[in-house]
Structure formats: C-alpha cells, structure tokens
Design a protein around this motif. Structure first.
Motif, short mmCIF file in Angstrom:
data_model
loop_
_atom_site.label_atom_id
_atom_site.label_comp_id
_atom_site.label_asym_id
_atom_site.label_seq_id
_atom_site.Cartn_x
_atom_site.Cartn_y
_atom_site.Cartn_z
N THR A 12 0.82 -1.22 0.00
CA THR A 12 0.00 0.00 0.00
C THR A 12 0.85 1.26 0.00
O THR A 12 0.52 2.24 -0.66
N ALA A 13 1.96 1.24 0.76
CA ALA A 13 2.80 2.44 0.87
C ALA A 13 3.57 2.73 -0.40
O ALA A 13 3.65 3.89 -0.84
N SER A 14 4.14 1.69 -1.02
CA SER A 14 5.01 1.88 -2.17
C SER A 14 4.31 1.62 -3.50
O SER A 14 4.19 2.51 -4.34
N THR A 15 3.83 0.40 -3.68
CA THR A 15 3.25 0.02 -4.97
C THR A 15 1.98 0.81 -5.27
O THR A 15 1.80 1.30 -6.39
N LEU A 16 1.10 0.95 -4.29
CA LEU A 16 -0.16 1.67 -4.51
C LEU A 16 -0.03 3.16 -4.27
O LEU A 16 -0.97 3.91 -4.53
N GLY A 17 1.12 3.61 -3.74
CA GLY A 17 1.40 5.03 -3.61
C GLY A 17 0.66 5.76 -2.51
O GLY A 17 0.56 7.00 -2.55
N LEU A 18 0.18 5.05 -1.49
CA LEU A 18 -0.52 5.72 -0.39
C LEU A 18 0.43 6.42 0.57
O LEU A 18 0.02 7.30 1.32
N GLY A 19 1.69 6.01 0.56
CA GLY A 19 2.63 6.56 1.53
C GLY A 19 2.43 5.93 2.89
O GLY A 19 1.47 5.19 3.12
N TYR A 20 3.34 6.24 3.81
CA TYR A 20 3.28 5.58 5.13
C TYR A 20 2.15 6.13 6.00
O TYR A 20 1.47 5.37 6.68
N LEU A 21 1.94 7.43 5.96
CA LEU A 21 0.85 7.99 6.76
C LEU A 21 -0.50 7.55 6.21
O LEU A 21 -1.40 7.17 6.98
N GLY A 22 -0.65 7.57 4.91
CA GLY A 22 -1.90 7.10 4.30
C GLY A 22 -2.16 5.64 4.61
O GLY A 22 -3.30 5.24 4.89
N SER A 23 -1.11 4.84 4.56
CA SER A 23 -1.25 3.41 4.88
C SER A 23 -1.63 3.23 6.34
O SER A 23 -2.45 2.36 6.68
N TRP A 76 6.62 5.94 9.08
CA TRP A 76 6.31 7.36 8.89
C TRP A 76 7.20 8.23 9.77
O TRP A 76 7.68 9.28 9.34
N PHE A 77 7.46 7.79 10.99
CA PHE A 77 8.37 8.53 11.86
C PHE A 77 9.82 8.45 11.38
O PHE A 77 10.58 9.41 11.51
N ALA A 78 10.20 7.30 10.82
CA ALA A 78 11.62 7.02 10.59
C ALA A 78 12.14 7.45 9.22
O ALA A 78 13.27 7.94 9.12
N THR A 135 12.17 12.55 4.59
CA THR A 135 11.06 13.39 4.12
C THR A 135 10.70 13.14 2.66
O THR A 135 9.51 13.09 2.32
N PRO A 136 11.68 12.96 1.75
CA PRO A 136 11.31 12.70 0.36
C PRO A 136 10.47 11.43 0.18
O PRO A 136 9.75 11.31 -0.82
N ARG A 137 10.56 10.51 1.13
CA ARG A 137 9.76 9.29 1.05
C ARG A 137 8.46 9.42 1.83
O ARG A 137 7.72 8.45 1.98
N GLY A 138 8.17 10.62 2.33
CA GLY A 138 6.91 10.85 3.01
C GLY A 138 6.94 10.68 4.51
O GLY A 138 5.88 10.60 5.15
N GLY A 139 8.13 10.64 5.10
CA GLY A 139 8.25 10.45 6.54
C GLY A 139 8.71 11.70 7.26
O GLY A 139 8.88 12.78 6.66
#
Length: 266
Positions: free
Chosen positions: A165-176, A219-221, A224-228
């Motif tokens: 969900t975070a990578s392949t579907l592009g939701l990111g870690y917070l969205g996931s 998301w915490f770790a 920033t470019p990866r959404g964290g």
C-alpha cells in the motif's frame, strides 16, 4: 501446603486446569502488539542498513529460533518471554518479506498472495488437528506450535501488505497507517454489533496490526522525500524499545500474584 480439592465423595483428585500459554486479547494486548510490529519494522531496517544483510539475517533467525524454543518450553504465559519472542518474530518477519522483494525481486503483491496462501494452509492444518483456532485454548505444546506458525506467517504477510500500500499503490506511510487503522478497527466493530465470529475477527485484526504498526513507525523514521518525518530508524527503534520494556514490565507486574493471593494459594 493445602491439598487439591477432591471431586465428589469418592475422594478422586480433580484434574488441574491447564494454563494458557499465550496472552488473552485485551486492550493492553493490542497496544503491545502494535508496538512490537512497529519496533520490528524499524529495527530490521536499521540492522540491514548498518550491517551486512548476509550476516544480520541469519543471526536474527538464530536468535528467533532460540527464544522460540525457550517460549515453547514454558507451560504458562510469561509476559517477558512471550513478547520478546513476538518482537523477534516481527524483526525476522520484516527481513523475510524484504529479502523476497529486494533480494529476489518478488513484487509485494506476489508476496501478499504467497504468504496469504501459506497462512491459510497453517489454519487448515491447525483446525484439522485441534478442532479450533481460538487463542483462548492454547494450553498444549502442539496448539502453541500451530499458534506460532500462524503468528510468524501473519507478520510476513502484514509486512508485505504494508509495503504494497505504501510503495506500490502510492498511499505513503501515513496514508497506509490511516487505512490500516480503519481496517483494524472494523472487525472489532462488527463483532460488537453481531457477536459472531470471534475467532475470525481476532485473526483478521491480528494480521492488520502488522502493517498498522509498521506504517506508523516508518512514517516517523523514513526521510522526508519518502513521506516520513526523517527521525531515523535507529532513534525510533530506541524510543519504541524503551516503551516496550516499560509496557512488558507493567504486564509482568500485573500478572504476578499479590502477597495475599500467594498466601491463599500456598
């Protein structure tokens, strides 16, 4: 010491009630479970990026095997031993899913399908052998072995699902994290409304705690470019470890009989 109560007038000794080898579902159980999943994610990431994966993965697997053997030798639930084992399962489960994707190029969707099928096989074998998948009945060595086989598979499945969900579907870690938080709550709400399928709803929620905790920790770790928030896998793991040790200490203290109770049981 006082003698065991006899059954009936014949004086036959009543059989001892077997103790559960694993914790029962409760609010504290779910909180510590999510905590272990998050710490397993960031700890695995820190280890494989700091040290050679060829060394770290076998060592982690060996540590898991050692603590799991110790856990299986116990006849009742011990919080420290159980949750240490669960933490190692989380770390190694993360490594297993990552090795399949990074090392062998297996897509996350394929990993989700593969681990899902494997989990179904474990559940079918467990059900046929024991007649129940209820965590309230883990009172024998064989049932506990099935239990841990299911747990290990759920961690690998959940890791792959979170990355999907975070990578392949592009939701990111917070969205996931938001997605899996809603999905995790759904089985409990359904059960509260209809009061049916407690075993099914438990295992669905159990699987979902893995991607939920991992997504929050990532998301915490992650940078920033990866959404964290770019706090780093190492610092996040240390903070989670401190909370984990405190939580397990509180669980151990709560499960210890009081002095009055010990005198009563003596």
């Amino acid at each position: 010491m006082t003698s065991i109560a006899s059954a009936g007038s014949s004086g036959a000794v009543a059989p001892l009630r077997r103790l559960s080898r694993v914790p029962q579902p409760s609010a504290s159980f779910w909180l510590v479970k999510v905590l272990t999943t998050g710490m397993g994610e960031t700890t695995s990431d820190y280890l494989v990026r700091t040290f050679a994966p060829e060394l770290v993965v076998p060592v982690a697997a060996a540590v898991l095997a050692a603590v799991l053997l110790l856990q299986l030798r116990l006849r009742r639930y011990h919080p420290a031993m159980y949750w240490t084992t669960a933490l190692m399962v989380s770390i190694v489960g993360t490594m297993a899913a990552d090795v399949l994707h990074v090392g062998f190029g297996l897509p996350y969707l394929a990993s989700v399908i593969g681990f899902g099928i494997l989990l179904a096989v474990v559940f079918i074998a467990w059900r046929r052998a024991e007649g129940t998948l209820s965590v309230h009945d883990i009172t024998t060595g064989r049932r506990e072995r099935f239990y841990w086989a299911a747990v290990i598979t759920t961690f690998a499945l959940g890791t792959a699902a979170g990355d999907l969900t975070a990578s392949t579907l592009g939701l990111g870690y917070l969205g996931s994290a938001v997605l899996f938080a809603v999905a995790f709550a759904a089985p409990g709400v359904v059960y509260a409304l209809v009061r049916r399928g407690p075993v099914v709803t438990f295992w669905i929620a159990y699987v979902l705690t893995r991607p939920l905790g991992a997504s929050v920790a990532d998301w915490f770790a992650v940078p920033t470019p990866r959404g964290g928030l770019d706090l780093g896998a190492g610092p996040v793991s240390l903070c989670l470890l401190a909370v984990f040790v405190l939580a397990v200490a509180l669980l151990s203290r709560r499960g210890r009989p009081s002095s009055r109770r010990r005198r009563h049981l003596a």
